[in-house]
Scaffold this motif. Structure first.
Motif, PDB file in Angstrom:
ATOM      1  N   ARG A 240      35.413   7.694 -25.014  1.00 11.92           N
ATOM      2  CA  ARG A 240      36.229   8.778 -25.586  1.00 11.92           C
ATOM      3  C   ARG A 240      37.677   8.721 -25.123  1.00 11.92           C
ATOM      4  O   ARG A 240      38.559   9.306 -25.752  1.00 11.92           O
ATOM      5  N   TYR A 241      37.925   8.009 -24.027  1.00 12.88           N
ATOM      6  CA  TYR A 241      39.248   8.067 -23.399  1.00 12.88           C
ATOM      7  C   TYR A 241      40.023   6.769 -23.577  1.00 12.88           C
ATOM      8  O   TYR A 241      39.429   5.686 -23.620  1.00 12.88           O
ATOM      9  N   PRO A 242      41.360   6.861 -23.646  1.00 15.73           N
ATOM     10  CA  PRO A 242      42.176   5.659 -23.844  1.00 15.73           C
ATOM     11  C   PRO A 242      42.449   4.896 -22.560  1.00 15.73           C
ATOM     12  O   PRO A 242      43.089   3.856 -22.588  1.00 15.73           O
ATOM     13  N   PHE A 243      41.998   5.424 -21.420  1.00 15.32           N
ATOM     14  CA  PHE A 243      42.208   4.754 -20.135  1.00 15.32           C
ATOM     15  C   PHE A 243      40.861   4.328 -19.566  1.00 15.32           C
ATOM     16  O   PHE A 243      39.806   4.780 -20.014  1.00 15.32           O
ATOM     17  N   ARG A 244      40.892   3.455 -18.582  1.00 18.10           N
ATOM     18  CA  ARG A 244      39.681   2.943 -17.970  1.00 18.10           C
ATOM     19  C   ARG A 244      39.830   2.906 -16.448  1.00 18.10           C
ATOM     20  O   ARG A 244      40.917   2.658 -15.935  1.00 18.10           O
ATOM     21  N   PRO A 245      38.736   3.128 -15.712  1.00 21.90           N
ATOM     22  CA  PRO A 245      38.783   2.936 -14.259  1.00 21.90           C
ATOM     23  C   PRO A 245      38.860   1.457 -13.926  1.00 21.90           C
ATOM     24  O   PRO A 245      38.578   0.600 -14.779  1.00 21.90           O
ATOM     25  N   ASP A 246      39.183   1.146 -12.694  1.00 23.03           N
ATOM     26  CA  ASP A 246      39.197  -0.251 -12.270  1.00 23.03           C
ATOM     27  C   ASP A 246      37.792  -0.832 -12.216  1.00 23.03           C
ATOM     28  O   ASP A 246      37.594  -2.013 -12.479  1.00 23.03           O
ATOM     29  N   GLU A 247      36.826   0.013 -11.848  1.00 25.52           N
ATOM     30  CA  GLU A 247      35.442  -0.437 -11.758  1.00 25.52           C
ATOM     31  C   GLU A 247      34.501   0.654 -12.274  1.00 25.52           C
ATOM     32  O   GLU A 247      34.801   1.848 -12.148  1.00 25.52           O
ATOM     33  N   ILE A 248      33.370   0.223 -12.816  1.00 20.59           N
ATOM     34  CA  ILE A 248      32.290   1.129 -13.206  1.00 20.59           C
ATOM     35  C   ILE A 248      31.033   0.644 -12.507  1.00 20.59           C
ATOM     36  O   ILE A 248      30.625  -0.506 -12.679  1.00 20.59           O
ATOM     37  N   LEU A 249      30.433   1.522 -11.694  1.00 17.61           N
ATOM     38  CA  LEU A 249      29.263   1.155 -10.904  1.00 17.61           C
ATOM     39  C   LEU A 249      28.096   2.086 -11.207  1.00 17.61           C
ATOM     40  O   LEU A 249      28.287   3.224 -11.627  1.00 17.61           O
ATOM     41  N   ASN A 250      26.889   1.585 -10.949  1.00 18.00           N
ATOM     42  CA  ASN A 250      25.708   2.426 -11.078  1.00 18.00           C
ATOM     43  C   ASN A 250      25.804   3.661 -10.203  1.00 18.00           C
ATOM     44  O   ASN A 250      25.422   4.749 -10.603  1.00 18.00           O
ATOM     45  N   GLY A 251      26.263   3.466  -8.976  1.00 20.16           N
ATOM     46  CA  GLY A 251      26.360   4.557  -8.024  1.00 20.16           C
ATOM     47  C   GLY A 251      26.988   4.066  -6.741  1.00 20.16           C
ATOM     48  O   GLY A 251      27.301   2.880  -6.593  1.00 20.16           O
ATOM     49  N   VAL A 252      27.152   4.965  -5.764  1.00 15.57           N
ATOM     50  CA  VAL A 252      27.793   4.569  -4.514  1.00 15.57           C
ATOM     51  C   VAL A 252      26.960   3.563  -3.730  1.00 15.57           C
ATOM     52  O   VAL A 252      27.482   2.874  -2.854  1.00 15.57           O
ATOM     53  N   ILE A 253      25.689   3.461  -4.067  1.00 14.87           N
ATOM     54  CA  ILE A 253      24.856   2.463  -3.394  1.00 14.87           C
ATOM     55  C   ILE A 253      25.410   1.053  -3.591  1.00 14.87           C
ATOM     56  O   ILE A 253      25.224   0.174  -2.751  1.00 14.87           O
ATOM     57  N   ASP A 254      26.146   0.826  -4.685  1.00 15.72           N
ATOM     58  CA  ASP A 254      26.721  -0.488  -4.950  1.00 15.72           C
ATOM     59  C   ASP A 254      27.926  -0.784  -4.060  1.00 15.72           C
ATOM     60  O   ASP A 254      28.455  -1.896  -4.088  1.00 15.72           O
ATOM     61  N   LEU A 255      28.381   0.216  -3.286  1.00 14.12           N
ATOM     62  CA  LEU A 255      29.492   0.007  -2.356  1.00 14.12           C
ATOM     63  C   LEU A 255      29.013  -0.221  -0.931  1.00 14.12           C
ATOM     64  O   LEU A 255      29.816  -0.494  -0.037  1.00 14.12           O
ATOM     65  N   VAL A 256      27.702  -0.093  -0.731  1.00 12.69           N
ATOM     66  CA  VAL A 256      27.148  -0.285   0.610  1.00 12.69           C
ATOM     67  C   VAL A 256      26.993  -1.779   0.877  1.00 12.69           C
ATOM     68  O   VAL A 256      26.426  -2.513   0.062  1.00 12.69           O
ATOM     69  N   ASP A 257      27.501  -2.232   2.008  1.00 10.25           N
ATOM     70  CA  ASP A 257      27.405  -3.648   2.359  1.00 10.25           C
ATOM     71  C   ASP A 257      25.948  -4.093   2.390  1.00 10.25           C
ATOM     72  O   ASP A 257      25.073  -3.386   2.911  1.00 10.25           O
TER      73      ASP A 257
END
Length: 276
Positions: A240-257
């Motif tokens: 719906r939006y003309p802008f985009r985030p830098d990343e799209i992730l399933n959830g914060v679990i994808d940021l855990v080392d």
């Protein structure tokens, strides 16, 4: 804007990112501990202005997340910080609860209904017709109109309920005056949060679940933006939006080392289903 491995400080939304219906989302506790272990400054942000940081910390702890109050930044705190910079030692007529009244008191403001510098509208579950009428008259008499956050509705077990933005719209209709809104999507909230932890936009990341508040404000503040799909957003919402985030992730679990790395938007791939 930094790449993810260049990020030294983090801002993250709370509802839909770390918790959902008072339960921690997968990876939330691990990510917060990871930031602590790495010595990375961070703040947990919320547009909710009802609760003080101490209250929110206790509520999060009951949900299973350890977030000390000094790691919380609310729209009430951002509003008090902004008003203190604009009018040190000023006065305000406030419609709201402990979150905003405590923040303004601690910023040196006097609460009054007699010729205040500002009328401040925050979140409350006890809106009073008498108080709203008083706010309207004070604004017409020259008080400046401030709103902690623009959310028109809030969630409840029975369904949506009117929130700060809806009451602000009523006051705008009656006065012809538009408020200055401090909370998301105003990047002012992010800038005040970064000031609190000594962060710079060039090396700060923002994690959120809403395109219309978290992501757009992050982009406007010059941050590395990450949208997680554990909140309200899905591909249809993103489109719906003309802008985009830098990343799209399933959830914060994808940021855990040590967890599987999720794709970003540059890969033109999206996870089939969000983590719930």
């Amino acid at each position: 804007m930094a790449k993810r491995d260049e990020i030294e400080c983090w801002l993250t939304d709370m509802d839909g990112v770390l918790v959902h219906e008072n339960k921690p989302l997968p990876g939330a506790s691990q990510l917060l501990q990871q930031w602590r272990d790495q010595g990375k400054p961070f703040l947990v942000l919320t547009n909710n202005s009802i609760f003080t940081p101490r209250d929110l910390s206790a509520r999060l702890k009951a949900s299973g997340l350890d977030v000390p109050e000094e790691f919380l930044w609310t729209s009430a705190l951002a509003t008090a910080d902004f008003l203190a910079s604009q009018s040190p030692g000023g006065s305000a007529f406030v419609i709201g609860e402990a979150g905003i009244t405590t923040a303004l008191h601690e910023a040196g403001f006097v609460m009054t209904d007699t010729s205040p510098d500002y009328v401040v509208i925050g979140e409350t579950r006890n809106y009073s017709f008498e108080a709203i009428t008083r706010a309207i008259r004070l604004i017409l008499a020259g008080a400046r109109f401030i709103v902690t956050n623009p959310d028109a509705t809030g969630p409840s077990a029975e369904g949506p309920m009117p929130a700060t933005g809806a009451v602000a719209a009523l006051i705008t209709k009656a006065t012809g005056m538009e408020p200055y809104v401090v909370g998301k999507p105003n990047p002012m909230m992010f800038r005040s949060a970064m000031n609190k932890i000594g962060a710079h936009s060039e090396n700060t990341g923002m994690i959120g679940d809403r395109m219309d508040t978290d992501i757009v404000a992050g982009i406007e503040a010059g941050l590395h933006t990450i949208l997680v799909l554990t909140g309200i957003s899905d591909q249809a919402e993103i489109d719906r939006y003309p802008f985009r985030p830098d990343e799209i992730l399933n959830g914060v679990i994808d940021l855990v080392d040590g967890e599987p790395f999720a794709v970003g938007i540059d890969d033109n791939l999206m996870p089939e289903e969000p983590v719930v």
